[in-house]
Design a protein around this motif. Sequence first.
Motif, mmCIF file in Angstrom:
data_model
loop_
_atom_site.group_PDB
_atom_site.id
_atom_site.type_symbol
_atom_site.label_atom_id
_atom_site.label_comp_id
_atom_site.label_asym_id
_atom_site.label_seq_id
_atom_site.Cartn_x
_atom_site.Cartn_y
_atom_site.Cartn_z
ATOM 1 N N LYS A 46 -36.486 -71.235 35.871
ATOM 2 C CA LYS A 46 -35.588 -71.690 36.943
ATOM 3 C C LYS A 46 -35.026 -70.516 37.743
ATOM 4 N N ILE A 47 -34.758 -69.402 37.068
ATOM 5 C CA ILE A 47 -34.202 -68.242 37.774
ATOM 6 C C ILE A 47 -35.282 -67.264 38.227
ATOM 7 N N GLY A 48 -36.552 -67.638 38.022
ATOM 8 C CA GLY A 48 -37.663 -66.849 38.556
ATOM 9 C C GLY A 48 -38.190 -65.737 37.671
ATOM 10 N N VAL A 49 -37.835 -65.741 36.400
ATOM 11 C CA VAL A 49 -38.320 -64.705 35.485
ATOM 12 C C VAL A 49 -39.687 -65.119 34.954
ATOM 13 N N GLU A 50 -40.665 -64.214 35.101
ATOM 14 C CA GLU A 50 -42.033 -64.514 34.670
ATOM 15 C C GLU A 50 -42.530 -63.614 33.556
ATOM 16 N N ARG A 51 -41.794 -62.528 33.272
ATOM 17 C CA ARG A 51 -42.240 -61.570 32.245
ATOM 18 C C ARG A 51 -41.110 -61.284 31.273
ATOM 19 N N LEU A 52 -41.507 -60.939 30.055
ATOM 20 C CA LEU A 52 -40.540 -60.549 29.033
ATOM 21 C C LEU A 52 -40.855 -59.136 28.575
ATOM 22 N N PRO A 53 -39.881 -58.447 28.050
ATOM 23 C CA PRO A 53 -38.522 -58.876 27.845
ATOM 24 C C PRO A 53 -37.757 -58.950 29.157
ATOM 25 N N PHE A 54 -36.720 -59.761 29.142
ATOM 26 C CA PHE A 54 -35.799 -59.857 30.269
ATOM 27 C C PHE A 54 -34.438 -59.457 29.736
ATOM 28 N N VAL A 55 -33.894 -58.382 30.276
ATOM 29 C CA VAL A 55 -32.634 -57.819 29.798
ATOM 30 C C VAL A 55 -31.548 -58.076 30.838
ATOM 31 N N ILE A 56 -30.420 -58.587 30.366
ATOM 32 C CA ILE A 56 -29.276 -58.865 31.236
ATOM 33 C C ILE A 56 -28.115 -57.989 30.782
ATOM 34 N N THR A 57 -27.544 -57.220 31.712
ATOM 35 C CA THR A 57 -26.345 -56.433 31.432
ATOM 36 C C THR A 57 -25.335 -56.705 32.536
ATOM 37 N N ASP A 58 -24.137 -56.206 32.361
ATOM 38 C CA ASP A 58 -23.129 -56.388 33.408
ATOM 39 C C ASP A 58 -23.418 -55.530 34.639
ATOM 40 N N LYS A 59 -24.356 -54.598 34.534
ATOM 41 C CA LYS A 59 -24.723 -53.737 35.665
ATOM 42 C C LYS A 59 -26.009 -54.163 36.355
ATOM 43 N N GLY A 60 -26.705 -55.149 35.801
ATOM 44 C CA GLY A 60 -27.945 -55.614 36.403
ATOM 45 C C GLY A 60 -28.916 -56.128 35.355
ATOM 46 N N ASN A 61 -30.086 -56.518 35.815
ATOM 47 C CA ASN A 61 -31.119 -57.105 34.956
ATOM 48 C C ASN A 61 -32.428 -56.361 35.157
ATOM 49 N N LEU A 62 -33.310 -56.473 34.156
ATOM 50 C CA LEU A 62 -34.642 -55.914 34.326
ATOM 51 C C LEU A 62 -35.629 -56.639 33.436
ATOM 52 N N THR A 63 -36.896 -56.581 33.829
ATOM 53 C CA THR A 63 -37.973 -57.143 33.020
ATOM 54 C C THR A 63 -38.865 -55.999 32.556
ATOM 55 N N GLY A 64 -39.477 -56.185 31.402
ATOM 56 C CA GLY A 64 -40.366 -55.169 30.863
ATOM 57 C C GLY A 64 -39.588 -54.075 30.153
ATOM 58 N N PHE A 65 -40.324 -53.145 29.559
ATOM 59 C CA PHE A 65 -39.721 -52.010 28.867
ATOM 60 C C PHE A 65 -39.714 -50.820 29.806
ATOM 61 N N LYS A 66 -38.533 -50.496 30.307
ATOM 62 C CA LYS A 66 -38.369 -49.406 31.265
ATOM 63 C C LYS A 66 -37.165 -48.566 30.833
ATOM 64 N N PRO A 67 -37.382 -47.594 29.937
ATOM 65 C CA PRO A 67 -36.269 -46.821 29.384
ATOM 66 C C PRO A 67 -35.385 -46.151 30.430
ATOM 67 N N GLN A 68 -35.997 -45.650 31.509
ATOM 68 C CA GLN A 68 -35.197 -44.974 32.531
ATOM 69 C C GLN A 68 -34.216 -45.949 33.185
ATOM 70 N N LEU A 69 -34.653 -47.173 33.429
ATOM 71 C CA LEU A 69 -33.773 -48.169 34.026
ATOM 72 C C LEU A 69 -32.773 -48.698 33.006
ATOM 73 N N LEU A 70 -33.202 -48.873 31.765
ATOM 74 C CA LEU A 70 -32.286 -49.318 30.721
ATOM 75 C C LEU A 70 -31.106 -48.366 30.613
ATOM 76 N N GLU A 71 -31.397 -47.076 30.669
ATOM 77 C CA GLU A 71 -30.355 -46.069 30.546
ATOM 78 C C GLU A 71 -29.285 -46.237 31.632
ATOM 79 N N LYS A 72 -29.685 -46.633 32.808
ATOM 80 C CA LYS A 72 -28.740 -46.820 33.916
ATOM 81 C C LYS A 72 -27.968 -48.127 33.810
ATOM 82 N N LEU A 73 -28.545 -49.114 33.114
ATOM 83 C CA LEU A 73 -27.936 -50.439 33.053
ATOM 84 C C LEU A 73 -27.003 -50.642 31.869
ATOM 85 N N VAL A 74 -27.116 -49.811 30.842
ATOM 86 C CA VAL A 74 -26.286 -50.043 29.653
ATOM 87 C C VAL A 74 -25.285 -48.935 29.435
#
Length: 74
Positions: A46-74
Amino acid sequence: MKQTVIYTKNMCPQCRATKRWLKEHKIGYQEINTTDNQTAVNHLKKIGVERLPFVITDKGNLTGFKPQLLEKLV
Protein backbone atom coordinates in the motif's frame (compact mmCIF):
# COMPACT_ATOMS: atom_id res chain seq x y z
CA MET A 1 13.77 9.08 19.44
CA LYS A 2 11.34 6.62 17.91
CA GLN A 3 12.45 3.00 17.71
CA THR A 4 13.84 1.72 14.45
CA VAL A 5 11.55 -0.74 12.67
CA ILE A 6 12.80 -3.23 10.10
CA TYR A 7 10.55 -5.27 7.82
CA THR A 8 12.23 -8.54 6.87
CA LYS A 9 11.54 -11.95 5.37
CA ASN A 10 13.08 -15.37 5.88
CA MET A 11 16.00 -16.38 3.65
CA CYS A 12 16.88 -12.74 2.88
CA PRO A 13 20.66 -12.08 2.97
CA GLN A 14 20.20 -8.29 2.94
CA CYS A 15 17.76 -8.55 5.85
CA ARG A 16 20.29 -10.57 7.87
CA ALA A 17 23.08 -8.11 7.02
CA THR A 18 20.97 -5.14 8.06
CA LYS A 19 20.01 -6.73 11.39
CA ARG A 20 23.65 -7.66 12.01
CA TRP A 21 24.75 -4.08 11.27
CA LEU A 22 22.15 -2.67 13.67
CA LYS A 23 23.21 -5.10 16.42
CA GLU A 24 26.91 -4.33 15.90
CA HIS A 25 26.14 -0.64 16.28
CA LYS A 26 23.99 -1.28 19.37
CA ILE A 27 20.86 0.11 17.75
CA GLY A 28 17.64 -1.36 19.06
CA TYR A 29 14.98 -2.25 16.55
CA GLN A 30 11.61 -3.88 16.18
CA GLU A 31 11.55 -6.58 13.52
CA ILE A 32 8.42 -7.33 11.53
CA ASN A 33 8.90 -10.54 9.57
CA THR A 34 6.65 -10.57 6.52
CA THR A 35 7.13 -14.24 5.61
CA ASP A 36 3.85 -15.37 7.18
CA ASN A 37 2.35 -11.94 7.82
CA GLN A 38 -0.02 -10.97 5.00
CA THR A 39 -1.13 -7.86 6.90
CA ALA A 40 2.44 -6.54 6.88
CA VAL A 41 2.86 -7.45 3.19
CA ASN A 42 -0.35 -5.61 2.32
CA HIS A 43 0.77 -2.56 4.31
CA LEU A 44 4.11 -2.44 2.49
CA LYS A 45 2.43 -2.79 -0.90
CA LYS A 46 0.00 0.00 0.00
CA ILE A 47 2.86 2.41 0.75
CA GLY A 48 4.80 1.34 -2.36
CA VAL A 49 7.56 -0.78 -0.82
CA GLU A 50 8.69 -3.54 -3.19
CA ARG A 51 12.00 -4.68 -1.66
CA LEU A 52 13.20 -5.83 1.73
CA PRO A 53 14.59 -5.07 4.13
CA PHE A 54 12.62 -1.89 4.67
CA VAL A 55 13.97 0.19 7.54
CA ILE A 56 11.98 2.97 9.19
CA THR A 57 13.65 5.53 11.48
CA ASP A 58 12.63 8.94 12.74
CA LYS A 59 15.11 10.44 10.23
CA GLY A 60 13.87 8.57 7.16
CA ASN A 61 13.39 5.19 5.52
CA LEU A 62 15.41 2.96 3.25
CA THR A 63 15.18 -0.34 1.41
CA GLY A 64 17.99 -2.84 1.01
CA PHE A 65 21.25 -3.10 2.94
CA LYS A 66 23.01 0.24 2.63
CA PRO A 67 25.38 0.78 5.58
CA GLN A 68 26.35 4.31 4.54
CA LEU A 69 22.70 5.39 4.54
CA LEU A 70 21.88 3.45 7.70
CA GLU A 71 24.61 5.36 9.49
CA LYS A 72 22.93 8.66 8.59
CA LEU A 73 19.44 7.48 9.56
CA VAL A 74 20.09 5.99 12.99
